[in-house]
Write an enzyme that holds these catalytic residues in place. Structure first.
Site, PDB file in Angstrom:
ATOM      1  N   GLU A 179      11.770  -5.669   6.230  1.00  0.00           N
ATOM      2  CA  GLU A 179      11.394  -4.282   6.535  1.00  0.00           C
ATOM      3  C   GLU A 179      10.892  -4.145   7.974  1.00  0.00           C
ATOM      4  O   GLU A 179       9.780  -3.666   8.238  1.00  0.00           O
ATOM      5  CB  GLU A 179      10.334  -3.785   5.535  1.00  0.00           C
ATOM      6  CG  GLU A 179      10.873  -3.690   4.115  1.00  0.00           C
ATOM      7  CD  GLU A 179       9.955  -3.009   3.127  1.00  0.00           C
ATOM      8  OE1 GLU A 179       8.738  -2.990   3.347  1.00  0.00           O
ATOM      9  OE2 GLU A 179      10.457  -2.483   2.120  1.00  0.00           O
ATOM     10  N   GLU A 388      15.946  -5.000  -2.409  1.00  0.00           N
ATOM     11  CA  GLU A 388      14.740  -4.633  -3.157  1.00  0.00           C
ATOM     12  C   GLU A 388      14.975  -3.275  -3.783  1.00  0.00           C
ATOM     13  O   GLU A 388      15.418  -2.342  -3.106  1.00  0.00           O
ATOM     14  CB  GLU A 388      13.508  -4.503  -2.244  1.00  0.00           C
ATOM     15  CG  GLU A 388      12.936  -5.780  -1.749  1.00  0.00           C
ATOM     16  CD  GLU A 388      11.625  -5.581  -0.990  1.00  0.00           C
ATOM     17  OE1 GLU A 388      10.879  -4.629  -1.294  1.00  0.00           O
ATOM     18  OE2 GLU A 388      11.363  -6.389  -0.081  1.00  0.00           O
TER      19      GLU A 388
HETATM   20  C1  BGP Z   1       8.351  -3.548   0.053  1.00  0.00           C
HETATM   21  C2  BGP Z   1       7.992  -4.952   0.465  1.00  0.00           C
HETATM   22  C3  BGP Z   1       7.738  -5.887  -0.658  1.00  0.00           C
HETATM   23  C4  BGP Z   1       7.238  -5.277  -1.931  1.00  0.00           C
HETATM   24  C5  BGP Z   1       7.734  -3.891  -2.222  1.00  0.00           C
HETATM   25  C6  BGP Z   1       7.006  -3.139  -3.314  1.00  0.00           C
HETATM   26  O1  BGP Z   1       7.906  -2.647   1.000  1.00  0.00           O
HETATM   27  O2  BGP Z   1       9.019  -5.530   1.235  1.00  0.00           O
HETATM   28  O3  BGP Z   1       7.000  -6.943  -0.162  1.00  0.00           O
HETATM   29  O4  BGP Z   1       5.950  -5.504  -2.170  1.00  0.00           O
HETATM   30  O5  BGP Z   1       7.738  -3.081  -1.094  1.00  0.00           O
HETATM   31  O6  BGP Z   1       5.800  -2.652  -2.824  1.00  0.00           O
HETATM   32  P1  BGP Z   1       4.443  -2.845  -3.570  1.00  0.00           P
HETATM   33  O7  BGP Z   1       4.299  -4.305  -3.776  1.00  0.00           O
HETATM   34  O8  BGP Z   1       3.422  -2.293  -2.711  1.00  0.00           O
HETATM   35  O9  BGP Z   1       4.612  -2.110  -4.855  1.00  0.00           O
END
Ligand code: BGP
Length: 490
Positions: A179, A388
């Site tokens: 990201e 993701e």
């Molecule tokens: C993205 C990141 C991840 C992951 C995901 C979900 O932004 O790359 O590392 O964590 O989001 O977010 P969260 O864990 O805050 O629910």
């Protein structure tokens, strides 16, 4: 809707990040990394950071996380049982170079990742490695400041060279920075993306904050573009079979109304968040509008112009082979100050009356995924991969002792359908790795309560639990999706 089928070899799988699931934060010579000094929070309470180091008596979720460090064989066997073709994980720079600039690497760290990749291979799983996922050796932050210091570029490229050489026969899919576009955002972006430390005891905000310096942040991002381009070139030289991608936090932006000002605000949100980094990493050059964006953000425009010109060849020579992204939500944009009072989602937009949000306020929008896929493919015309996507939810054990996560299955089913529609419109999609395939620590809140997994891990927000693993209903459902190559979503 046209018929669609997922191509043979489609990379079905799941995704994780080291600082959120590996644990072993000081095991076998590993150095501290920036996330190791970020405490837990909740949906209402921000995470705090202690940049000076670990403070006694405080709870830091990354220290043990879900202890993949000691459970990797069991976990990867479970992924194998689900039929994963691909498993996304990240390496920790501080596990291999504890201080980031050590003369020699740490052998135990090298051995650990080798064992993990070998376990993947035994299960017929292709590893997809994010080289840096919100991770930066803390000692380097103390010594050099973070990615805004150009000395970091060569140190990181040396780390990449070690990875590409050591794991030449085991890993062929790589992502440079997770990201990377979150570096355009003050606060979280400085710390997690760029290793730039705030003063002591600062809350990890997402957006405006009084200590952020946009000059440093934009220069830091430029240094990451240069480092990423050098890594892509090196990866190809070391093994021509290597495929290297960028990784963008994808976020579909809708204008709230057809007021031309809202439409323009939507276009600008897309540029700033979705295309600023992608254009450099895919096309090898900044977009024509970049200088106006720098000016608006408070970056040093002249300095940025100089850097862009100086590094033009490097950026051109290191464009990525594929474009990967995360997708959780869409964002609705309005210029109306009244609308803004309603509160928005993570990215600060306004509520969308047509969509519902998750318990953490993330707008659920499967069609937004199709919109994003088709828009980005039109723009770049290179293979895409969703690395993701998933639903963070509270999972309660039912009376029969099991986890019936039908809401998660619904979320995934709807998103996979939209992927199919995008593919029927010609989008070249390589794969899909569902986020948090095994429950892990949330990046934004530091909680365990926000669960994404097909596999439950017994651990709570305060670190209690015996860490045992259990299958949820979604485990068998996803196994069926993979076995049918996306045709059976019921
Ligand atoms: C993205 C990141 C991840 C992951 C995901 C979900 O932004 O790359 O590392 O964590 O989001 O977010 P969260 O864990 O805050 O629910």
């Amino acid at each position: 809707m046209a018929e669609y089928r997922f191509p043979d070899g489609f990379l079905w799988g799941g995704a994780t990040a080291a600082n959120q699931f590996e644990g072993g934060y000081d095991a076998d010579g590993k150095g501290l990394s920036v996330p190791d000094v970020i405490m837990g929070g909740t949906v209402d309470k921000p995470r705090f950071i202690t940049p000076g180091g670990v403070r006694e008596g405080e709870y830091y979720p990354s220290h043990e996380a879900i202890d993949f460090y000691h459970h990797y064989e069991e976990d990867i066997d479970l992924f194998g049982e689900m039929g994963f073709k691909c498993f996304r994980l990240s390496t920790q720079w501080s596990r291999i170079f504890p201080n980031g600039d050590d003369p020699e690497p740490c052998q135990a760290g090298i051995d650990f990742y080798r064992k993990v990749f070998e376990a993947c291979k035994r299960n017929g799983i292709e590893p997809l490695v994010t080289i840096s996922h919100y991770e930066f050796p803390l000692a380097l932050s103390h010594k050099y400041g973070g990615w805004d210091n150009p000395k970091v570029i060569d140190l990181w490229v040396r780390f990449c060279e070690l990875l590409f050489t050591e794991y030449k026969d085991l890993v062929h899919y790589w992502l440079t920075f997770n990201e990377i576009n979150c570096g355009t955002i003050a606060g979280m972006g400085d710390v997690m993306g760029l290793g730039i430390l705030p003063p002591e005891d600062v809350a990890m905000t997402f957006g405006n904050c009084d200590w952020d310096d946009p000059k440093r942040r934009f220069e830091g991002l430029h240094n990451q573009f240069v480092a990423s381009a050098k890594a892509v070139k090196l990866a190809h030289e070391i093994n021509p079979e290597n495929m290297v991608g960028c990784m963008i936090a994808g976020n579909t932006n809708y204008p709230r109304t057809c007021n031309p000002d809202d439409v323009i605000a939507g276009m600008e949100a897309d540029r700033a968040f979705n295309f600023y980094c992608g254009d450099v990493q895919v096309r090898g050059a900044y977009s024509a509008w970049a200088p106006s964006y720098w000016a608006e953000q408070g970056a040093d425009v002249e300095r940025m112009r100089e850097l862009a010109a100086r590094d033009a060849e490097v950026l051109k020579a290191g464009t990525v082979d594929f474009y990967s992204f995360s997708y959780y939500q869409s964002n609705t944009v309005s210029v109306d100050p009244e609308m803004k009072k309603g509160g928005g989602n993570l990215f600060g937009g306004v509520p969308n009356p047509y969509l519902k949000a998750s318990d953490w306020g993330w707008t659920v929008d499967p069609k937004g995924l199709r919109y994003y896929l088709e828009t980005v493919y039109d723009r770049y015309q290179i293979p895409l991969m969703i690395v993701e996507n998933g639903l963070g939810a509270v999972d309660e054990r039912s009376e029969d002792g099991k986890f019936h996560d039908s809401y998660r299955i619904d979320y995934l089913r709807q998103h996979i359908r939209e992927m199919g529609i995008a593919m029927s419109h010609g989008v070249d999609l390589m794969g899909y790795t569902m986020w948090g395939c095994i429950d892990l620590v949330s990046a934004s809140t530091g909680e365990m309560k926000k669960r994404y997994g097909f596999i439950y891990v017994d651990k709570d927000n305060d670190g209690n639990g015996d860490l045992h693993r259990e299958k949820k209903d979604s485990f068998d459902w996803y196994a069926k999706v993979i076995a049918s190559n996306g045709t059976d979503l019921e």
